[in-house]
Every structure is written in structure tokens, then in C-alpha cells.
Design an enzyme around this catalytic site. Structure first.
Site, PDB file in Angstrom:
ATOM      1  N   GLU A 111       0.827  -1.211   0.000  1.00 61.58           N
ATOM      2  CA  GLU A 111       0.000   0.000   0.000  1.00 61.58           C
ATOM      3  C   GLU A 111       0.858   1.257   0.000  1.00 61.58           C
ATOM      4  O   GLU A 111       0.807   2.069   0.940  1.00 61.58           O
ATOM      5  CB  GLU A 111      -0.966  -0.004   1.185  1.00 61.58           C
ATOM      6  CG  GLU A 111      -1.986  -1.112   1.074  1.00 61.58           C
ATOM      7  CD  GLU A 111      -3.128  -1.009   2.078  1.00 61.58           C
ATOM      8  OE1 GLU A 111      -2.967  -0.343   3.115  1.00 61.58           O
ATOM      9  OE2 GLU A 111      -4.191  -1.590   1.820  1.00 61.58           O
ATOM     10  N   GLU A 162      -6.374  -7.997  -0.963  1.00 62.64           N
ATOM     11  CA  GLU A 162      -6.769  -8.112   0.444  1.00 62.64           C
ATOM     12  C   GLU A 162      -8.253  -7.808   0.571  1.00 62.64           C
ATOM     13  O   GLU A 162      -8.773  -6.933  -0.119  1.00 62.64           O
ATOM     14  CB  GLU A 162      -6.031  -7.090   1.316  1.00 62.64           C
ATOM     15  CG  GLU A 162      -4.569  -7.318   1.509  1.00 62.64           C
ATOM     16  CD  GLU A 162      -3.950  -6.213   2.386  1.00 62.64           C
ATOM     17  OE1 GLU A 162      -4.673  -5.588   3.188  1.00 62.64           O
ATOM     18  OE2 GLU A 162      -2.742  -5.969   2.245  1.00 62.64           O
TER      19      GLU A 162
HETATM   20  C1  GLA Z   1      -4.068  -2.840   4.780  1.00 63.11           C
HETATM   21  C2  GLA Z   1      -2.686  -3.441   4.891  1.00 63.11           C
HETATM   22  C3  GLA Z   1      -2.646  -4.711   5.673  1.00 63.11           C
HETATM   23  C4  GLA Z   1      -3.520  -4.622   6.909  1.00 63.11           C
HETATM   24  C5  GLA Z   1      -4.917  -4.225   6.517  1.00 63.11           C
HETATM   25  C6  GLA Z   1      -5.855  -4.134   7.699  1.00 63.11           C
HETATM   26  O1  GLA Z   1      -4.780  -3.268   3.716  1.00 63.11           O
HETATM   27  O2  GLA Z   1      -2.106  -3.662   3.629  1.00 63.11           O
HETATM   28  O3  GLA Z   1      -1.315  -4.971   6.034  1.00 63.11           O
HETATM   29  O4  GLA Z   1      -2.992  -3.684   7.789  1.00 63.11           O
HETATM   30  O5  GLA Z   1      -4.879  -2.960   5.905  1.00 63.11           O
HETATM   31  O6  GLA Z   1      -7.153  -3.812   7.305  1.00 63.11           O
END
Ligand code: GLA
Ligand code: ZN
Length: 669
Positions: free
Chosen positions: A149, A309
Site C-alpha cells: 500500500e 486483500e
Molecule cells: C491494509 C494493509 C494490511 C492490513 C490491513 C488491515 O490493507 O495492507 O497490512 O494492515 O490494511 O485492514
């Protein structure tokens, strides 16, 4: 990107249990039961992979990749720059970001690196290459997951350190050549802020210059450029030893980074989706938002993307975190697939015992192993994806309508002051998008740089900034028969946020002359009559004169009563519609309904959909129709024709019954 199967799995952080082999043993057994065929390893493993500078320990990781592979589970391998080890930050503080207030961040948290820092790049390259030497040889590794991210950070996602300031100045020099050109583009003579030396230029910060719109806009562009440069650096580092494809996980419409630009460096687009389900009883606004994000991720490469994710139960970072109601996990996962995802992955496989995310949902909770509702939900998704595997992989959405969403427009629009201060590009964009969603029409979400040919209809709400060549492209598109829709406050400024003078760049095609724009307060709200029905109009009411355009609705009140609020102009073989005011959802739905008719577009069921129900279609040798019910109640959909459910074989004729939060995957018979 084709992996030979639809991927199901997610982030797996086994370094937390290296001293508990029985946990790792159990993980593999349960992954198989949950139909997990892929995990993402190493996202935050730097401190374990390189416990002290130059001391590499990759053995544990290789062993886990081996064991997973032996059990039919593939690995997406991450580079570990999302979290920085303490030896790195304490020895080389310049690797950490400097905030807008000039202070350098302290170690800790994550996504804290300066993307310009020479030292950071050197250390990154070393660890990335160690990983690549291992991955290059391993058949169990599918692809690279670069960092995590990017930019998802403390405040403005940017670094304001001296190395970054220098890089910014160089980037500006390259862009403008001379200070004279820069001063002109930024209109610096206003308030006497003419730059006479490149060194005088500083990133926009609250305690310094931050009201110069041209500077702000270029700073946004530079931040994307520099972050992308870091991304390229990491990709190049692993590429020396490994030819595997690369992705980096994006987030929603993330304002600090222009994903349309960044995605060009990736082989496949992936993103992390966390819709706020069950915030209100009406799930439609949340479903619309998630659908728009998915659509944009697909549109970037006009190809399937990865849902990298998603949460299998609840997150831990909202004010209150509701559990997913029965049915929602399947629906939410299938929604991604419906819009073009070829994977369903989670954050994360197993909950850690401590630290920040110990209460964040995961496939495995702290207790109860496989004996949980979440585990059964996840296994259910895995099973369904296996059944649909080939059908999914042979298809993708191919919309005939597109919406323009552009970061540069976003930055400029919301940074400028006037005619309102509460400009909200995303909100308005989503209202327009929702009209398509409710009608069950797939759309591509593209930037101003994309080709328009091939779409029957293109809409560009709040298109304030016009990039060079954009007006010409639109004109050509309409001349060739396209339908183009745009709104008030469009075509106002050029690429450096300088107002156009003379006339609107699309004046001829619009067939109107823009003059003034009113931003009335609520008591002065206006209204229009469209197709015999009255609708409110407010917040923005542009005063425009019809030249060749015909008014489809006029203002009913105020000194501009009788002037066009919605106009339509035939131009070449096509049509341009102009919405001069901000309207509510009801009018937008009615208006787009007309446009879709004109464009000859209807949803794949050719049906009027009940509230909370939408449909999208992946086309291929077999077209897959994803019918989704976001109501927590049973509804009936009138479809014309007969359909078969692709996974269960159940048949439907004419009327389709939808369970609460159900997604059906239908094939027309
Ligand atoms: C993001 C991060 C993950 C985790 C999630 C939690 O997407 O990439 O590592 O922290 O949030 O919702
Ligand atoms: Zn920096």
C-alpha cells in the site's frame, strides 16, 4: 495475467510463529480445508529476513515456501519495504520521511520510508535481490508483491526532506526548462511570489507557501512520479534475478497517488478492498463505492485484476466494526469477481497474538481453529471459486460505457478556492456512477489520457481541468457518433490550473455558452422539470446560454429561470449533454436512463432491477452474469429469458428469486 487458476488465499505472516512448528503444521492442514491455493508471504518480514545490517536469514522463508508448494499452495512473494527494521532507521535516519511541518518521523509504524533517499534505495536493493535470487529458482512463487500500500502513511503520504526537495526542483526544471516558464505557469506574479532561483522552490507546506495552485498541483504530480520511481527501482532490483510478474497493492481512490500513472509499471493491478458493510441498513451506497473501485482497477489494464486483500470477518480500525452478516462474505467476494477480479485474497490468514492488528479479522481466530463461522464462510468461497474456475478465467467485463475519473482533475478541483469550498469530486462521481450501477450497466473508469473510441457513451462529471489535447479528443469522439455527457464546472482550467480565456474548449460541441456559476445556499435552492417531473437543483447552478443546444430542462426559479439546466446538442454524428446544475440521485437515474436508451445499452437481463439489486457481466466464450442482491431480504427479479446457475445447475425462467445478500452466477440458455 493468468495463473492457471483463480487464486484464493491471502496474507500469511508465519514469522510470528517460527518458534511454534505445530502452528505452521496446522496452518497448512487448514489452508487445504479452506481451499486456499495461494498465500502472500514476507510483506512485513524485513527484521526477520535481515536481523542486522547485511546478515541475511532467508532459510525459514524458503522452507515455508517449499512446504506450501508441496501441499499445492503457491506464494506471492512480497518485498519487505512496508515495515522498516530498527537497525535501519536508527543507523540511517535519512531513510525515514520528513513531514510537512519539517520534523522527521521517528522509527516505527509503517510505510515510513523516504522514496528519494539514496540509502533507502541501496538497502532495499540488497534485500530485494536476496529474495529474488531465491525466488528466481523456486517453482512455488507466482509473482512479486512490491512493498505494501505505497503511500498509505502518516499524513499527506509525501516526504518533504531535503533530498526530496532537490528531486522536486530537478523534476520541475525538466518539466518547465526555465524559471520564466514556471513563473508563468504558476502565475507567481500574483502576491509578488516570482521565483528568481530554483532553490527558492519548496514543497507546499502549511507554514509556508501552500496557496499557489500550480505549485500544489505539480507537487502532487511529483509525489506520484517519485513514488513510482521507487516502485520501478524495486521492480528493477528483483528483475535482475527473477522474471516473475510484479504487482503492488493499491487502495481505493487514494488521493495522494495517481494510480493511472503508477499502474503502468505493473504487470497486473491488485488492490485491497474493505467496504464498510452494515454501517447502515441500506447497503447500496457501500456496494456502489466498492463496485466503482473494482471497476477502476479492472479498467486500468482493461483486464482482470487481483483482489489482494479483503477481510473475512471484521476490521479493527473503524469506529465500530460490525461482523459480516450471513451471506455478506460470499456476496462481497463475488462482487469483486463480478467486476473482473480473478482472485479472492484476504488480510489475513491467522490473527497474531499481539500488537496493532490482534483484533483484525482473519481466517483463523485466536481460538476454535476451523470450527468458526468465518472459516466456513471462507471455505465456501474457495469451493465456489473452484467450481467456477475456468468460466471465470475465460471471461472479463467489456463495458460499452465509460466514466472519466482523473487524479489531476481531482487535485486541481478540490485545491482551488471557489465557487464552493466543499468540493467533493469523489462524492459527485459516485452519484453518477450509481446511476449505472442501479441500471445494471458495467462501466469502465478511465483517465483523460485514455482512448474514448469504442465506447457508446462517455461521461465526465466535474471535469474542471482539461489536459492538453483532451477537448480535441472528445470532439472527435462525438463527431464519430459518441454520446458525451459532462457537467457544470467543466473545462475551466488547463494543465497548470490557469483559467481558459475566450471560450470553453468544447463550446461548439456543447452548443452552449457558459457565463456565470451560482453556488446558492440551501434556502435559495432551485428546481427543474425534467420529462414532466420536478426535481431539486442546488449547490451549483451554472448560468448558460443555449447556442445550438436544445434545453431538456430549464431552471424554474431565480433570475436565471427559464435558462437551460440540462441541454443536449447534436454534433457531427453524436450528441453532447450538459448538466448545468448539481442534481440528486433521482434525476441522475432518470437522465442516464434516457442516455442509455439513446446509446442502445441495456443490462444483460434486459430487466428493470429492484432496489439494491445489480448485475454485471463477464464476457467470454460463455458470458457470466453476476446478479447481486444487497438487500437483507428476499427479492424477485423479472428477467426475460431462461438462465442456468453456472455453479449449481439450477434453472430459472422469467422470474428469478434472490435470497438475502445473494449473488447468482447465471448463464443464458
Ligand atoms: C491494509 C494493509 C494490511 C492490513 C490491513 C488491515 O490493507 O495492507 O497490512 O494492515 O490494511 O485492514
Ligand atoms: Zn524524502
Amino acid at each position: 495475467m493468468e495463473f492457471g487458476k483463480v487464486l484464493h488465499g491471502g496474507d500469511y505472516n508465519p514469522e510470528q510463529w517460527l518458534d511454534c512448528p505445530e502452528v505452521l503444521q496446522e496452518d497448512i492442514e487448514l489452508m487445504k480445508k479452506a481451499r486456499v491455493n495461494c498465500v502472500t508471504l514476507g510483506v512485513f518480514s524485513w527484521a526477520v529476513l535481515e536481523p542486522s545490517e547485511g546478515e541475511y536469514r532467508l532459510g525459514w522463508l524458503e522452507e515455508i515456501i517449499d512446504r506450501l508448494y508441496e501441499n499445492g499452495i503457491y506464494t506471492v512473494l512480497a518485498t519487505p519495504t512496508g515495515g522498516m527494521p530498527h537497525w535501519l532507521t536508527s543507523r540511517y535516519p535519512e531513510t525515514m520521511q520528513v513531514r510537512e511541518d519539517g520534523g522527521r518521523n521517528l522509527p516505527g509504524r509503517r510505510h515510513n520510508f523516504c522514496y528519494t533517499s539514496v540509502k533507502m534505495r541501496e538497502k532495499t536493493r540488497q534485500i530485494d535481490q536476496k529474495l529474488a535470487q531465491m525466488a528466481g529458482k523456486h517453482p512455488g512463487i507466482l509473482m512479486w508483491h512490491i512493498s505494501n500500500e505505497m503511500g498509505g502513511n502518516f499524513s499527506d503520504s509525501a516526504c518533504h526532506c531535503e533530498q526530496c526537495q532537490q528531486a522536486f526542483r530537478e523534476w520541475l526544471r525538466e518539466r518547465y526548462g526555465t524559471l520564466e516558464a514556471l513563473n508563468k505557469a504558476w502565475w507567481t506574479v500574483f502576491w509578488s511570489h516570482v521565483y528568481t532561483d530554483w532553490e527558492q522552490i519548496h514543497s507546499p507546506v502549511p507554514r509556508g507557501e501552500c496557496l499557489l495552485h500550480g505549485l500544489n498541483l505539480d507537487w502532487h504530480r511529483f509525489v506520484t512520479h517519485q513514488m513510482t520511481d521507487f516502485l520501478k527501482w524495486e521492480i528493477a532490483s528483483v528483475r535482475e534475478y527473477s522474471a516473475l510478474p510484479a504487482t503492488s497493492n493499491f487502495m481505493f481512490f487514494f488521493k495522494p497517488l495517481d494510480y493511472f500513472k503508477m499502474q503502468k509499471e505493473l504487470d497486473v493491478v491488485s488492490w485491497d478492498s474493505y467496504p464498510a458493510w452494515h454501517k447502515r441498513k441500506d447497503e447500496v451506497p457501500v456496494a456502489v463505492k466498492a463496485a466503482a473501485y473494482h471497476s477502476m482497477m479492472r479498467s486500468m489494464k482493461k483486464a482482470p485484476f487481483m483482489l489482494m486483500e479483503s477481510v473475512p470477518s471484521m476490521v479493527n480500525w473503524r469506529e465500530n466494526n460490525p461482523l459480516k452478516r450471513p451471506g455478506m462474505h460470499m456476496l462481497s467476494s463475488m462482487q469483486a469477481v463480478a467486476h473482473g477480479s480473478n482472485t479472492v485474497q484476504y488480510f489475513q490468514w491467522r490473527k497474531g497474538r499481539g500488537a496493532f492488528e490482534k483484533f483484525h479479522g482473519a481466517v483463523l481466530d485466536h481460538k476454535n481453529g476451523e470450527n468458526t463461522r468465518t472459516f466456513r464462510d471462507v471455505a465456501g468461497v474457495g469451493e465456489r471459486l473452484e467450481k467456477l474456475d475456468t468460466l471465470i478465467r475465460q471471461s472479463c467485463n467489456q463495458p460499452k460505457a465509460a466514466m472519466i475519473f482523473d487524479w489531476e482533475n481531482w487535485w486541481a478541483l478540490e485545491d482551488s478556492t471557489g465557487p464552493r469550498l466543499d468540493m467533493d469530486y469523489q462524492k459527485v462521481f459516485l452519484q453518477h456512477y450509481r446511476a449505472f450501477w442501479e441500471a445494471g450497466i458495467d462501466v469502465d473508469i478511465i483517465s483523460m489520457d485514455e482512448e474514448l473510441e469504442g465506447y457508446r457513451l462517455v461521461t465526465a462529471p466535474l471535469n474542471y481541468l482539461y489536459k492538453k489535447g483532451y477537448a480535441k479528443k472528445v470532439e472527435q469522439y462525438v463527431k464519430n457518433g459518441g454520446i458525451y455527457i459532462t457537467t457544470y464546472w467543466s473545462g475551466i482550467v488547463d494543465e497548470t490550473d490557469l483559467c481558459f480565456t475566450g471560450e470553453h474548449p468544447l463550446r461548439k460541441a456543447l452548443g452552449i455558452r457558459q457565463e456565470e456559476i451560482d453556488a446558492p445556499s440551501e434556502e435559495f435552492s432551485n428546481c427543474v422539470v425534467y420529462q414532466g417531473k420536478e426535481y431539486p437543483a442546488g449547490r451549483f447552478c451554472e448560468v448558460v446560454y443555449a447556442e445550438t443546444a436544445k434545453a431538456a430542462a430549464v431552471y424554474e426559479k431565480d433570475f436565471y429561470k427559464g435558462m437551460p439546466a440540462i441541454s443536449e446538442n447534436h454534433y457531427g454524428e453524436g450528441t453532447v449533454c450538459y448538466l448545468a446544475a448539481e442534481f440528486g440521485q433521482e434525476l441522475l437515474n432518470a437522465f442516464y436512463g434516457e442516455c442509455l436508451k439513446q446509446a442502445g445499452l441495456e443490462n444483460p437481463l434486459a430487466a428493470k432491477l429492484p432496489y439494491g439489486v445489480t448485475v454485471s457481466e463477464r464476457k467470454g466464450e460463455t458470458n457470466l452474469i453476476f446478479l447481486q442482491n444487497y438487500n437483507e431480504k428476499t427479492v424477485e427479479v423479472e428477467g426475460s429469458g431462461s438462465y442456468k446457475e453456472a455453479d449449481t445447475g439450477r434453472e430459472w425462467q422469467g422470474r428469478i428469486e434472490m435470497e438475502p445478500f445473494e449473488c447468482k452466477v447465471l448463464v443464458k440458455k
